[in-house]
Motif scaffolding. Structure first.
Motif, PDB file in Angstrom:
ATOM      1  N   THR A  13       0.838  -1.205   0.000  1.00  0.00           N
ATOM      2  CA  THR A  13       0.000   0.000   0.000  1.00  0.00           C
ATOM      3  C   THR A  13       0.872   1.254   0.000  1.00  0.00           C
ATOM      4  O   THR A  13       0.618   2.203  -0.753  1.00  0.00           O
ATOM      5  N   THR A  14       1.924   1.243   0.808  1.00  0.00           N
ATOM      6  CA  THR A  14       2.839   2.396   0.876  1.00  0.00           C
ATOM      7  C   THR A  14       3.497   2.629  -0.484  1.00  0.00           C
ATOM      8  O   THR A  14       3.563   3.748  -0.984  1.00  0.00           O
ATOM      9  N   ARG A  15       3.968   1.538  -1.095  1.00  0.00           N
ATOM     10  CA  ARG A  15       4.658   1.669  -2.394  1.00  0.00           C
ATOM     11  C   ARG A  15       3.715   2.180  -3.476  1.00  0.00           C
ATOM     12  O   ARG A  15       4.075   3.045  -4.267  1.00  0.00           O
ATOM     13  N   LEU A  16       2.507   1.621  -3.523  1.00  0.00           N
ATOM     14  CA  LEU A  16       1.544   2.028  -4.564  1.00  0.00           C
ATOM     15  C   LEU A  16       1.134   3.481  -4.364  1.00  0.00           C
ATOM     16  O   LEU A  16       1.024   4.247  -5.322  1.00  0.00           O
ATOM     17  N   ALA A  18       2.866   5.833  -2.967  1.00  0.00           N
ATOM     18  CA  ALA A  18       3.995   6.696  -3.339  1.00  0.00           C
ATOM     19  C   ALA A  18       4.112   6.838  -4.857  1.00  0.00           C
ATOM     20  O   ALA A  18       4.589   7.852  -5.360  1.00  0.00           O
ATOM     21  N   ALA A  19       3.626   5.813  -5.591  1.00  0.00           N
ATOM     22  CA  ALA A  19       3.687   5.853  -7.057  1.00  0.00           C
ATOM     23  C   ALA A  19       2.496   6.602  -7.661  1.00  0.00           C
ATOM     24  O   ALA A  19       2.366   6.690  -8.885  1.00  0.00           O
ATOM     25  N   GLY A  20       1.597   7.102  -6.800  1.00  0.00           N
ATOM     26  CA  GLY A  20       0.467   7.886  -7.307  1.00  0.00           C
ATOM     27  C   GLY A  20      -0.763   7.058  -7.616  1.00  0.00           C
ATOM     28  O   GLY A  20      -1.702   7.550  -8.260  1.00  0.00           O
ATOM     29  N   VAL A  21      -0.792   5.804  -7.178  1.00  0.00           N
ATOM     30  CA  VAL A  21      -1.974   4.960  -7.398  1.00  0.00           C
ATOM     31  C   VAL A  21      -3.051   5.376  -6.390  1.00  0.00           C
ATOM     32  O   VAL A  21      -2.790   5.399  -5.178  1.00  0.00           O
ATOM     33  N   GLY A  22      -4.241   5.688  -6.898  1.00  0.00           N
ATOM     34  CA  GLY A  22      -5.290   6.283  -6.069  1.00  0.00           C
ATOM     35  C   GLY A  22      -5.780   5.390  -4.936  1.00  0.00           C
ATOM     36  O   GLY A  22      -5.680   5.741  -3.772  1.00  0.00           O
ATOM     37  N   SER A  23      -6.285   4.217  -5.256  1.00  0.00           N
ATOM     38  CA  SER A  23      -6.869   3.338  -4.232  1.00  0.00           C
ATOM     39  C   SER A  23      -5.847   2.281  -3.840  1.00  0.00           C
ATOM     40  O   SER A  23      -6.020   1.079  -4.104  1.00  0.00           O
ATOM     41  N   ALA A  24      -4.765   2.733  -3.211  1.00  0.00           N
ATOM     42  CA  ALA A  24      -3.599   1.863  -2.999  1.00  0.00           C
ATOM     43  C   ALA A  24      -3.929   0.636  -2.140  1.00  0.00           C
ATOM     44  O   ALA A  24      -3.512  -0.480  -2.454  1.00  0.00           O
ATOM     45  N   TRP A  25      -4.688   0.818  -1.063  1.00  0.00           N
ATOM     46  CA  TRP A  25      -5.004  -0.305  -0.168  1.00  0.00           C
ATOM     47  C   TRP A  25      -5.843  -1.348  -0.904  1.00  0.00           C
ATOM     48  O   TRP A  25      -5.549  -2.554  -0.866  1.00  0.00           O
ATOM     49  N   ALA A  26      -6.872  -0.875  -1.603  1.00  0.00           N
ATOM     50  CA  ALA A  26      -7.743  -1.806  -2.347  1.00  0.00           C
ATOM     51  C   ALA A  26      -6.948  -2.534  -3.426  1.00  0.00           C
ATOM     52  O   ALA A  26      -7.084  -3.749  -3.614  1.00  0.00           O
ATOM     53  N   GLU A  27      -6.085  -1.808  -4.123  1.00  0.00           N
ATOM     54  CA  GLU A  27      -5.321  -2.441  -5.206  1.00  0.00           C
ATOM     55  C   GLU A  27      -4.294  -3.442  -4.654  1.00  0.00           C
ATOM     56  O   GLU A  27      -4.044  -4.481  -5.266  1.00  0.00           O
ATOM     57  N   ALA A  28      -3.710  -3.115  -3.490  1.00  0.00           N
ATOM     58  CA  ALA A  28      -2.776  -4.065  -2.878  1.00  0.00           C
ATOM     59  C   ALA A  28      -3.499  -5.380  -2.585  1.00  0.00           C
ATOM     60  O   ALA A  28      -2.961  -6.481  -2.826  1.00  0.00           O
ATOM     61  N   GLN A  29      -4.723  -5.274  -2.090  1.00  0.00           N
ATOM     62  CA  GLN A  29      -5.486  -6.496  -1.790  1.00  0.00           C
ATOM     63  C   GLN A  29      -5.830  -7.264  -3.070  1.00  0.00           C
ATOM     64  O   GLN A  29      -5.757  -8.497  -3.105  1.00  0.00           O
ATOM     65  N   ILE A  30      -6.214  -6.521  -4.113  1.00  0.00           N
ATOM     66  CA  ILE A  30      -6.562  -7.192  -5.377  1.00  0.00           C
ATOM     67  C   ILE A  30      -5.341  -7.936  -5.930  1.00  0.00           C
ATOM     68  O   ILE A  30      -5.437  -9.090  -6.379  1.00  0.00           O
ATOM     69  N   LEU A  31      -4.181  -7.291  -5.870  1.00  0.00           N
ATOM     70  CA  LEU A  31      -2.965  -7.935  -6.399  1.00  0.00           C
ATOM     71  C   LEU A  31      -2.573  -9.153  -5.557  1.00  0.00           C
ATOM     72  O   LEU A  31      -2.192 -10.193  -6.104  1.00  0.00           O
ATOM     73  N   ALA A  32      -2.704  -9.032  -4.238  1.00  0.00           N
ATOM     74  CA  ALA A  32      -2.359 -10.170  -3.369  1.00  0.00           C
ATOM     75  C   ALA A  32      -3.327 -11.331  -3.593  1.00  0.00           C
ATOM     76  O   ALA A  32      -2.918 -12.501  -3.684  1.00  0.00           O
ATOM     77  N   ALA A  33      -4.613 -11.012  -3.699  1.00  0.00           N
ATOM     78  CA  ALA A  33      -5.614 -12.064  -3.949  1.00  0.00           C
ATOM     79  C   ALA A  33      -5.331 -12.746  -5.280  1.00  0.00           C
ATOM     80  O   ALA A  33      -5.416 -13.974  -5.406  1.00  0.00           O
ATOM     81  N   HIS A  34      -4.946 -11.938  -6.282  1.00  0.00           N
ATOM     82  CA  HIS A  34      -4.628 -12.507  -7.597  1.00  0.00           C
ATOM     83  C   HIS A  34      -3.401 -13.430  -7.500  1.00  0.00           C
ATOM     84  O   HIS A  34      -3.410 -14.544  -8.036  1.00  0.00           O
ATOM     85  N   ALA A  35      -2.362 -12.954  -6.799  1.00  0.00           N
ATOM     86  CA  ALA A  35      -1.145 -13.766  -6.681  1.00  0.00           C
ATOM     87  C   ALA A  35      -1.420 -15.085  -5.949  1.00  0.00           C
ATOM     88  O   ALA A  35      -0.811 -16.113  -6.245  1.00  0.00           O
ATOM     89  N   LEU A  36      -2.351 -15.046  -4.992  1.00  0.00           N
ATOM     90  CA  LEU A  36      -2.680 -16.255  -4.225  1.00  0.00           C
ATOM     91  C   LEU A  36      -3.734 -17.122  -4.916  1.00  0.00           C
ATOM     92  O   LEU A  36      -3.964 -18.266  -4.523  1.00  0.00           O
TER      93      LEU A  36
END
Ligand SMILES: C[S@@+](CC[C@H](N)C(=O)[O-])C[C@H]1O[C@@H](n2cnc3c(N)ncnc32)[C@H](O)[C@@H]1O
Length: 295
Positions: A13-16, A18-36
């Protein structure tokens, strides 16, 4: 990236962010769910259980931080009642187009066994949503770009498993929307009940600021041509004039600044009930026009 899933999500979430991604927490979860390979509710359960972060999450976060579209990373984009496969070479369907597709669905539902055309179909978003939501509709979609056309065909085949019969009712053709009534759709002249389109419409001097759009959506999907971006939309209206039956409805998406310009494309005796539809935020979003009888 930390080995523990909960800490990895916080780090992502911190990295996203910092990169200007708007919904960083939600996107971190989506990416983790996808990876798993799990749903987001299963992900929450794994966090509570103290699971480890999946292999591959760090790379996904790195790519998203470079502003690759989230939908490219997970390979999918939700659109109304369907989920579409997307990736490089095809426009990622947008929530605002769901409103436009909804107008087409509503109009198609008023007709028995409607014939619906989707010009500039891209991933097949509008065509496939209409086919799923209007079970007696026959849908013909047209796309000029071979790469995007291949994505639309792939999506039709993927949907067929969940929605038997859809593949038989959706015809996806490679061709130009300009002059479609004289070429790729010539046999449909005067027969179409609803013609929907989300053509490219961005003016040449309005390069999108978001890297996801500017660097990843194909240029042919974005820029409409001419000084005002309305060259392809004008060709869509002209083709619709030939294809729609008297009383048939045109629904065409445009930018929120293009309401008057789009309505001007449907000036003259060939059209009636010309108006602009707004989206959920009240912004001008689509041209609606009915083919006049006898013009
Ligand atoms: C803004 S995208 C919309 C895609 C899809 N309808 C959606 O809403 O997600 C526009 C699409 O029109 C296609 N296109 C551009 N010019 C075209 C033309 N002259 N004839 C047919 N398709 C065209 C592009 O390749 C792109 O797939």
């Amino acid at each position: 990236m930390p080995a523990d899933l909960r800490a990895a999500l916080a780090d992502a979430t911190t990295r996203l962010s910092a990169a200007g991604v708007g919904s960083a927490w939600a996107e971190a979860q989506i990416l983790a769910a996808h990876a798993l390979g799990v749903t987001r509710s299963e992900l929450s359960r794994l966090v509570v259980l103290g699971a480890e972060a999946p292999d591959g999450l760090a790379e996904l976060v790195e790519r998203r931080s470079r502003r690759e579209p989230l939908q490219h990373l997970v390979g999918r984009a939700p659109f109304r009642t369907v989920e579409l496969l997307v990736g490089p070479g095809v426009f990622v369907p947008r929530p605002e187009t769901e409103v436009v597709a909804g107008l087409a669905v509503d109009a198609a539902r008023e007709v028995d066994h409607p014939l619906v055309v989707d010009l500039c179909t891209g991933s097949g978003a509008i065509a496939l949503a209409v086919a799923v939501e209007v079970p007696d509709a026959r849908v013909v979609a047209v796309e000029v770009d071979p790469a995007a056309h291949a994505w639309a065909v792939r999506n039709r085949e993927a949907l067929a498993a969940q929605h038997p019969g859809v593949a038989d009712r959706v015809d996806i053709r490679l061709g130009d929307a300009a002059g479609a009534d004289r070429a790729v759709l010539a046999e449909l002249v005067g027969q179409v009940d609803v013609l929907a389109a989300n053509p490219p419409y961005i003016p040449p001097d309005a390069t999108p600021v978001d890297p996801e759009v500017r660097d990843h959506d194909p240029a042919v999907a974005l820029y409409g041509g001419g000084d005002d971006g309305l060259l392809v939309p004008a060709a869509v209206v002209l083709a619709a004039r030939g294809l729609l039956r008297p009383g048939g409805l045109l629904v065409m998406e445009h930018a929120d600044t293009q309401g008057p310009g789009a309505r001007a494309l449907a000036a003259g005796p060939a059209w009636t009930d010309v108006r602009t539809a707004t989206d959920l935020t009240g912004r001008s979003r689509a041209l609606l026009a009915r083919r006049a009888t006898g013009a």
